[in-house]
Design an enzyme around this catalytic site. Structure first.
Site, PDB file in Angstrom:
ATOM      1  N   HIS A 135      48.612 127.782  66.076  1.00  0.00           N
ATOM      2  CA  HIS A 135      48.817 126.469  66.672  1.00  0.00           C
ATOM      3  C   HIS A 135      49.767 126.579  67.857  1.00  0.00           C
ATOM      4  O   HIS A 135      49.506 126.009  68.907  1.00  0.00           O
ATOM      5  CB  HIS A 135      49.413 125.492  65.665  1.00  0.00           C
ATOM      6  CG  HIS A 135      48.507 125.177  64.519  1.00  0.00           C
ATOM      7  ND1 HIS A 135      48.865 124.333  63.506  1.00  0.00           N
ATOM      8  CD2 HIS A 135      47.257 125.598  64.206  1.00  0.00           C
ATOM      9  CE1 HIS A 135      47.887 124.227  62.623  1.00  0.00           C
ATOM     10  NE2 HIS A 135      46.900 124.997  63.027  1.00  0.00           N
ATOM     11  N   TYR A 194      50.472 131.481  91.413  1.00  0.00           N
ATOM     12  CA  TYR A 194      49.835 130.238  90.971  1.00  0.00           C
ATOM     13  C   TYR A 194      48.546 130.007  91.760  1.00  0.00           C
ATOM     14  O   TYR A 194      47.517 129.641  91.193  1.00  0.00           O
ATOM     15  CB  TYR A 194      50.790 129.049  91.162  1.00  0.00           C
ATOM     16  CG  TYR A 194      52.004 129.097  90.265  1.00  0.00           C
ATOM     17  CD1 TYR A 194      51.973 128.551  88.986  1.00  0.00           C
ATOM     18  CD2 TYR A 194      53.191 129.689  90.699  1.00  0.00           C
ATOM     19  CE1 TYR A 194      53.089 128.595  88.159  1.00  0.00           C
ATOM     20  CE2 TYR A 194      54.306 129.732  89.878  1.00  0.00           C
ATOM     21  CZ  TYR A 194      54.250 129.191  88.605  1.00  0.00           C
ATOM     22  OH  TYR A 194      55.355 129.243  87.795  1.00  0.00           O
ATOM     23  N   CYS A 240      51.873 133.289  80.424  1.00  0.00           N
ATOM     24  CA  CYS A 240      52.272 132.426  81.536  1.00  0.00           C
ATOM     25  C   CYS A 240      53.490 132.981  82.272  1.00  0.00           C
ATOM     26  O   CYS A 240      53.719 132.637  83.433  1.00  0.00           O
ATOM     27  CB  CYS A 240      52.505 130.998  81.070  1.00  0.00           C
ATOM     28  SG  CYS A 240      53.635 130.837  79.681  1.00  0.00           S
ATOM     29  N   HIS A 241      54.233 133.884  81.638  1.00  0.00           N
ATOM     30  CA  HIS A 241      55.376 134.509  82.325  1.00  0.00           C
ATOM     31  C   HIS A 241      54.921 135.412  83.469  1.00  0.00           C
ATOM     32  O   HIS A 241      55.708 135.739  84.346  1.00  0.00           O
ATOM     33  CB  HIS A 241      56.228 135.310  81.326  1.00  0.00           C
ATOM     34  CG  HIS A 241      55.510 136.435  80.668  1.00  0.00           C
ATOM     35  ND1 HIS A 241      54.694 136.246  79.568  1.00  0.00           N
ATOM     36  CD2 HIS A 241      55.462 137.754  80.953  1.00  0.00           C
ATOM     37  CE1 HIS A 241      54.190 137.406  79.205  1.00  0.00           C
ATOM     38  NE2 HIS A 241      54.639 138.344  80.030  1.00  0.00           N
ATOM     39  N   CYS A 247      47.466 128.205  61.011  1.00  0.00           N
ATOM     40  CA  CYS A 247      46.780 127.955  59.746  1.00  0.00           C
ATOM     41  C   CYS A 247      45.799 129.094  59.508  1.00  0.00           C
ATOM     42  O   CYS A 247      45.795 130.081  60.237  1.00  0.00           O
ATOM     43  CB  CYS A 247      46.054 126.611  59.793  1.00  0.00           C
ATOM     44  SG  CYS A 247      44.728 126.544  61.024  1.00  0.00           S
ATOM     45  N   ASN A 288      39.254 126.937  91.422  1.00  0.00           N
ATOM     46  CA  ASN A 288      39.675 125.848  92.295  1.00  0.00           C
ATOM     47  C   ASN A 288      40.889 126.295  93.105  1.00  0.00           C
ATOM     48  O   ASN A 288      42.028 126.141  92.685  1.00  0.00           O
ATOM     49  CB  ASN A 288      40.013 124.591  91.476  1.00  0.00           C
ATOM     50  CG  ASN A 288      40.298 123.396  92.362  1.00  0.00           C
ATOM     51  OD1 ASN A 288      40.525 123.525  93.557  1.00  0.00           O
ATOM     52  ND2 ASN A 288      40.290 122.210  91.749  1.00  0.00           N
ATOM     53  N   GLU A 331      57.893 144.487  80.847  1.00  0.00           N
ATOM     54  CA  GLU A 331      56.553 144.999  81.127  1.00  0.00           C
ATOM     55  C   GLU A 331      56.582 146.057  82.217  1.00  0.00           C
ATOM     56  O   GLU A 331      55.926 147.097  82.100  1.00  0.00           O
ATOM     57  CB  GLU A 331      55.619 143.848  81.504  1.00  0.00           C
ATOM     58  CG  GLU A 331      55.350 142.924  80.335  1.00  0.00           C
ATOM     59  CD  GLU A 331      54.314 141.857  80.626  1.00  0.00           C
ATOM     60  OE1 GLU A 331      53.615 141.934  81.660  1.00  0.00           O
ATOM     61  OE2 GLU A 331      54.194 140.942  79.794  1.00  0.00           O
ATOM     62  N   SER A 367      54.007 132.483  95.187  1.00  0.00           N
ATOM     63  CA  SER A 367      53.424 133.314  96.248  1.00  0.00           C
ATOM     64  C   SER A 367      54.492 134.086  97.009  1.00  0.00           C
ATOM     65  O   SER A 367      54.232 135.167  97.531  1.00  0.00           O
ATOM     66  CB  SER A 367      52.631 132.450  97.235  1.00  0.00           C
ATOM     67  OG  SER A 367      51.528 131.870  96.589  1.00  0.00           O
ATOM     68  N   HIS A 393      44.015 127.889  67.254  1.00  0.00           N
ATOM     69  CA  HIS A 393      43.572 126.615  66.700  1.00  0.00           C
ATOM     70  C   HIS A 393      44.487 125.519  67.245  1.00  0.00           C
ATOM     71  O   HIS A 393      45.317 124.960  66.538  1.00  0.00           O
ATOM     72  CB  HIS A 393      43.605 126.665  65.169  1.00  0.00           C
ATOM     73  CG  HIS A 393      42.950 125.505  64.518  1.00  0.00           C
ATOM     74  ND1 HIS A 393      43.538 124.785  63.517  1.00  0.00           N
ATOM     75  CD2 HIS A 393      41.745 124.924  64.729  1.00  0.00           C
ATOM     76  CE1 HIS A 393      42.732 123.814  63.128  1.00  0.00           C
ATOM     77  NE2 HIS A 393      41.643 123.872  63.855  1.00  0.00           N
TER      78      HIS A 393
END
Length: 197
Positions: free
Chosen positions: A42, A130, A161-162, A37, A139, A188, A167, A101
């Site tokens: 979104h 991860y 996230c790609h 928007c 954490n 990449e 590990s 948003h």
């Protein structure tokens, strides 16, 4: 991994009403659906990849396939950023990241913290486990929760996230399929090697 400043990323608190607009970007990996928007993005939906694109397809230009009449500033910034990602990757570092948003990115949650940490700290051509991302987000015992955060990511590719792998060095799962994840990581790596020369 050096931290980087993420320029012009904004999120709006509260549940304000907005007029959602949609567009489709034709890319080397297929049609990417983008919604947003006037306040921000979104969602980005990547296609499931069942075949690797041919060499000609993987160097194809990006172009808006549907939705040009409804272009808001965040959608235009998203198109510019994705175009640069696929066609001129070095430019992504200098382009503003579109505003977001999406409620998930506005919450004070571990998932939101992981996604913002990933966007800020893991650069083009880098990969992070991860477990290491859990460490970066504060954490070290939450590697499985990081996997959940990656599955929840509403803005893939821009929130990379790609780049989160096992590990062991294996790529791990991805919403667009493992072929898509491997293609993005190879894309990449190839462009990073070209830039080194």
């Amino acid at each position: 991994m050096a931290s980087r400043h993420v320029p012009k990323v904004k999120s709006t608190k509260g549940g304000s009403q907005c007029k959602e607009r949609h567009m489709v970007l034709l890319t080397p990996v297929g049609k990417i659906k983008i919604s947003g928007c006037e306040i921000g993005l979104h969602e980005i939906k990547v296609p499931k990849m069942s075949l690797l694109p041919s060499r000609a397809e993987s160097t194809a230009m990006c172009e808006v396939y549907e939705g040009t009449e409804e272009m808001t500033e965040p959608l235009q910034q998203c198109v510019d950023w994705l175009y640069a990602y696929f066609c001129e990757p070095a430019r992504t570092a200098t382009l503003p990241v579109p505003a977001f948003h999406h409620p998930l990115l506005q919450q004070d949650s571990f998932t939101s913290k992981v996604l913002w940490t990933l966007l800020r700290d893991v650069k083009f051509g880098e990969a992070v486990s991860y477990k290491h991302l859990a460490d970066l987000a504060g954490n070290s015992k939450a590697a499985r929760a990081v996997g959940g955060a990656m599955r929840s990511n509403p803005i893939p590719i821009i929130i990379p996230c790609h780049r989160v792998i096992c590990s062991s060095g294996q790529s791990g799962n991805y919403g667009g399929g493992n072929l898509m994840k491997e293609w993005l990581l190879s894309h990449e790596k190839l462009h990073q090697e070209k830039a080194a020369y």
